[in-house]
Design a protein around this motif. Structure first.
Motif, short mmCIF file in Angstrom:
data_model
loop_
_atom_site.label_atom_id
_atom_site.label_comp_id
_atom_site.label_asym_id
_atom_site.label_seq_id
_atom_site.Cartn_x
_atom_site.Cartn_y
_atom_site.Cartn_z
N ALA A 62 28.03 -43.08 -24.11
CA ALA A 62 27.55 -41.70 -24.06
C ALA A 62 27.16 -41.31 -22.64
N PHE A 63 26.54 -42.22 -21.89
CA PHE A 63 26.15 -41.89 -20.51
C PHE A 63 27.38 -41.58 -19.66
N ILE A 64 28.43 -42.37 -19.84
CA ILE A 64 29.66 -42.09 -19.09
C ILE A 64 30.25 -40.74 -19.50
N ALA A 65 30.21 -40.45 -20.81
CA ALA A 65 30.74 -39.16 -21.28
C ALA A 65 29.94 -38.00 -20.71
N ILE A 66 28.62 -38.17 -20.59
CA ILE A 66 27.78 -37.10 -20.03
C ILE A 66 28.13 -36.87 -18.57
N ARG A 67 28.30 -37.96 -17.83
CA ARG A 67 28.66 -37.84 -16.41
C ARG A 67 29.98 -37.10 -16.25
N GLY B 44 22.38 -43.45 -31.00
CA GLY B 44 22.42 -43.83 -29.59
C GLY B 44 23.01 -42.73 -28.72
N ALA B 45 24.12 -42.14 -29.17
CA ALA B 45 24.78 -41.10 -28.38
C ALA B 45 23.89 -39.87 -28.24
N ILE B 46 23.20 -39.51 -29.32
CA ILE B 46 22.33 -38.31 -29.27
C ILE B 46 21.14 -38.57 -28.36
N ILE B 47 20.56 -39.76 -28.45
CA ILE B 47 19.44 -40.09 -27.55
C ILE B 47 19.89 -40.00 -26.10
N ALA B 48 21.10 -40.51 -25.82
CA ALA B 48 21.61 -40.43 -24.45
C ALA B 48 21.76 -38.96 -24.03
N PHE B 49 22.20 -38.12 -24.97
CA PHE B 49 22.43 -36.71 -24.65
C PHE B 49 21.10 -35.99 -24.38
N VAL B 50 20.10 -36.36 -25.14
CA VAL B 50 18.80 -35.68 -25.02
C VAL B 50 18.02 -36.20 -23.81
N PHE B 51 18.13 -37.49 -23.56
CA PHE B 51 17.40 -38.12 -22.45
C PHE B 51 18.35 -38.74 -21.44
N PRO B 52 19.15 -37.94 -20.74
CA PRO B 52 20.13 -38.54 -19.83
C PRO B 52 19.50 -39.37 -18.73
N ARG B 53 18.20 -39.17 -18.49
CA ARG B 53 17.57 -39.94 -17.41
C ARG B 53 17.31 -41.39 -17.77
N LEU B 54 17.45 -41.70 -19.07
CA LEU B 54 17.34 -43.10 -19.49
C LEU B 54 18.26 -44.00 -18.68
N GLU B 55 19.35 -43.41 -18.25
CA GLU B 55 20.36 -44.17 -17.53
C GLU B 55 19.79 -44.85 -16.30
N ARG B 56 18.68 -44.28 -15.79
CA ARG B 56 18.11 -44.84 -14.55
C ARG B 56 17.51 -46.22 -14.74
N ARG C 118 39.13 -17.90 -28.59
CA ARG C 118 38.68 -16.54 -28.31
C ARG C 118 37.35 -16.52 -27.56
N GLY C 119 36.76 -17.71 -27.38
CA GLY C 119 35.50 -17.77 -26.64
C GLY C 119 34.25 -17.59 -27.48
N PHE C 120 34.40 -17.62 -28.81
CA PHE C 120 33.23 -17.37 -29.66
C PHE C 120 32.41 -18.63 -29.92
N LEU C 121 32.99 -19.79 -29.64
CA LEU C 121 32.29 -21.03 -29.98
C LEU C 121 32.31 -21.98 -28.79
N LYS C 122 31.22 -22.66 -28.59
CA LYS C 122 31.17 -23.59 -27.49
C LYS C 122 30.12 -24.65 -27.80
N LEU C 123 30.41 -25.90 -27.50
CA LEU C 123 29.40 -26.94 -27.67
C LEU C 123 28.69 -27.15 -26.35
N PRO C 124 27.42 -27.58 -26.41
CA PRO C 124 26.66 -27.78 -25.17
C PRO C 124 27.23 -28.93 -24.33
N VAL C 125 27.16 -28.75 -23.01
CA VAL C 125 27.49 -29.81 -22.06
C VAL C 125 26.20 -30.15 -21.34
N ARG C 126 25.98 -31.43 -21.10
CA ARG C 126 24.73 -31.87 -20.51
C ARG C 126 24.85 -31.94 -18.99
N ASN C 127 23.94 -31.31 -18.31
CA ASN C 127 23.91 -31.46 -16.86
C ASN C 127 22.89 -32.52 -16.50
N ALA C 128 23.35 -33.72 -16.38
CA ALA C 128 22.43 -34.85 -16.18
C ALA C 128 21.93 -34.88 -14.74
#
Lengths: 204, 204, 204
Positions: free
Chosen positions: B23-28, B75-87, C194-204
């Protein structure tokens, strides 16, 4: 030595040389000794893994007969000890073609045993022949060279060998069919390397 | 908590932390939320998939017991919510080693149950341990780091753990053998990270 | 034409268009004719291979019914003969979505037949839907676009379709469930484009 034994030896030879090709690439990429052995083995058994998976044979043959893995490890260690072997490009290419031919034919036979049709047999034969090289290239982050050798016939030779085995399988005895299939692969590769054969490329 | 239960928990822990690393790699790489979950899950279950495929166990265990996928998603959701865990690199590395050890040992046990020889057991154990990381790296277009960590022992530790399990499997009870196998992997990884162990690299 | 027949036709249509997408990429990469056919076929049957492997169905369906491979080859040859077809991006995208929907739903049904839970069904459905594209991209050395289409929902649509099939499977007849699953995939893809749906992307 009977024909059965000679084919078993040829199979081991295919494993051996595919392991060499995987190990040489691993050495170039500066993998450590165990990485070299892993890449050599995975390259060597990749084609057989695909054949066994597609024909529903589990576990794969090389896990039931340890000889295959010993030979693959031997190939990788020889590559590690004598990295300059790589310079004999023509010799290696001949062994590589032998491996391609053997796995294409054994894949085709596996498909015939499962009563696949002509396309299924060609599909299994082609992927068995080129599978080890594809896995090797993907694992080191290279584009699979079996797909990109535009100036040479490669996957096509495997397909032609598999087709030969299919067409002959109820006309001649199984050993003759295998040998002719291997001959077709080797002949097409040889003609292709001499520049006599080429498949069209599309300029879109 | 019995030893069986503790091993089940360790298995889930391995799934959990492998999912974190995926998940961390996917976030990056700026994947969206579902991409993060998919990469986390595929990384987490990759090793078990390879083990089950090579030992002829179909369908794979994580599809028969939903707990594994729930833990991977968590695990993936925790990584998404807390991306700083990676540190907390050291913490993650410890869990990663635990996952490597667990899957190497469970792969080895799977091979022993199928009556594979020593090489087959090491082969399945190694690929089960490193498989999830390889699939993860290939899917994001990176060169598999498990093969390129030249300064550290990684696949070799998995192989040594599998060999330990194989050598002990008819000498001690199965739980002791598992624990010693896990210990060998962890010890080799720890020694390697401290710089005490290194495999040769060939300068071709 | 009965509903069963229409679904079989839809399945073949999915194979056909996935083969087109694989073949177009192979043409762009200057593969020769047989390389184009191989990449087309592997893309077309990739999703079904993953579905059959995860549900313990061996050998895969497309090796038992030759029609699938004929259709895949036909698609690849059409792409080779008419490379300008690629310009009708909107048409191709519609077919691609149809293929995604069909394989997601057939993967989900395979999971339900194996008595997997909700997560297992979604897992098999998602990977069956996106698997062909992943294999295609890895083989040509590209980063799998199904994971990187951040501006569009793709894998998520497959997952939602699989979930739909799971939730309905003991409430409505199987054909209705399939059609509704397909509808959900198509609708989500359409809304997303059409741009009506989007999933969040994490800015780590």
């Amino acid at each position: 030595m009977t024909l059965d034994q000679s084919l078993y030896v040829l199979n081991l030879l295919g494993i051996f040389v595919f392991s060499l090709t995987g190990a040489f690439i691993a050495i170039r990429r500066k993998l450590d000794l165990y990485g070299v052995i892993v890449l050599g083995c995975v390259t060597a058994v990749g084609g057989g893994s695909i054949r066994d998976a597609l024909t529903g044979t589990a576990p794969p043959i090389y896990l039931r007969d340890e000889t295959f893995l010993w030979v693959a490890i031997l190939g990788a260690i020889i590559a590690f000890v004598f990295p300059r072997l790589e310079r004999f490009e023509r010799t290696l290419s001949a062994f590589d073609t032998a491996g391609l031919a053997l796995f294409a034919v054994s894949g085709a036979l596996g498909g015939i045993q499962m009563d696949f049709g002509v396309l299924g047999v060609i599909f299994v034969g082609t992927l068995s022949g080129v599978g080890g090289g594809i896995i090797r290239d993907v694992l080191v982050g290279a584009v699979p060279s079996v797909l990109y050798r535009n100036n040479e016939i490669y996957a096509t030779a495997a397909a032609a060998g598999a087709l030969t085995v299919y067409l002959l399988h109820d006309r001649v005895d199984v050993i003759t069919g295998q040998l002719l299939g291997i001959f077709v692969v080797v002949a097409l590769r040889w003609l292709s390397r001499r520049g006599f054969l080429k498949l069209p490329v599309r300029n879109a």
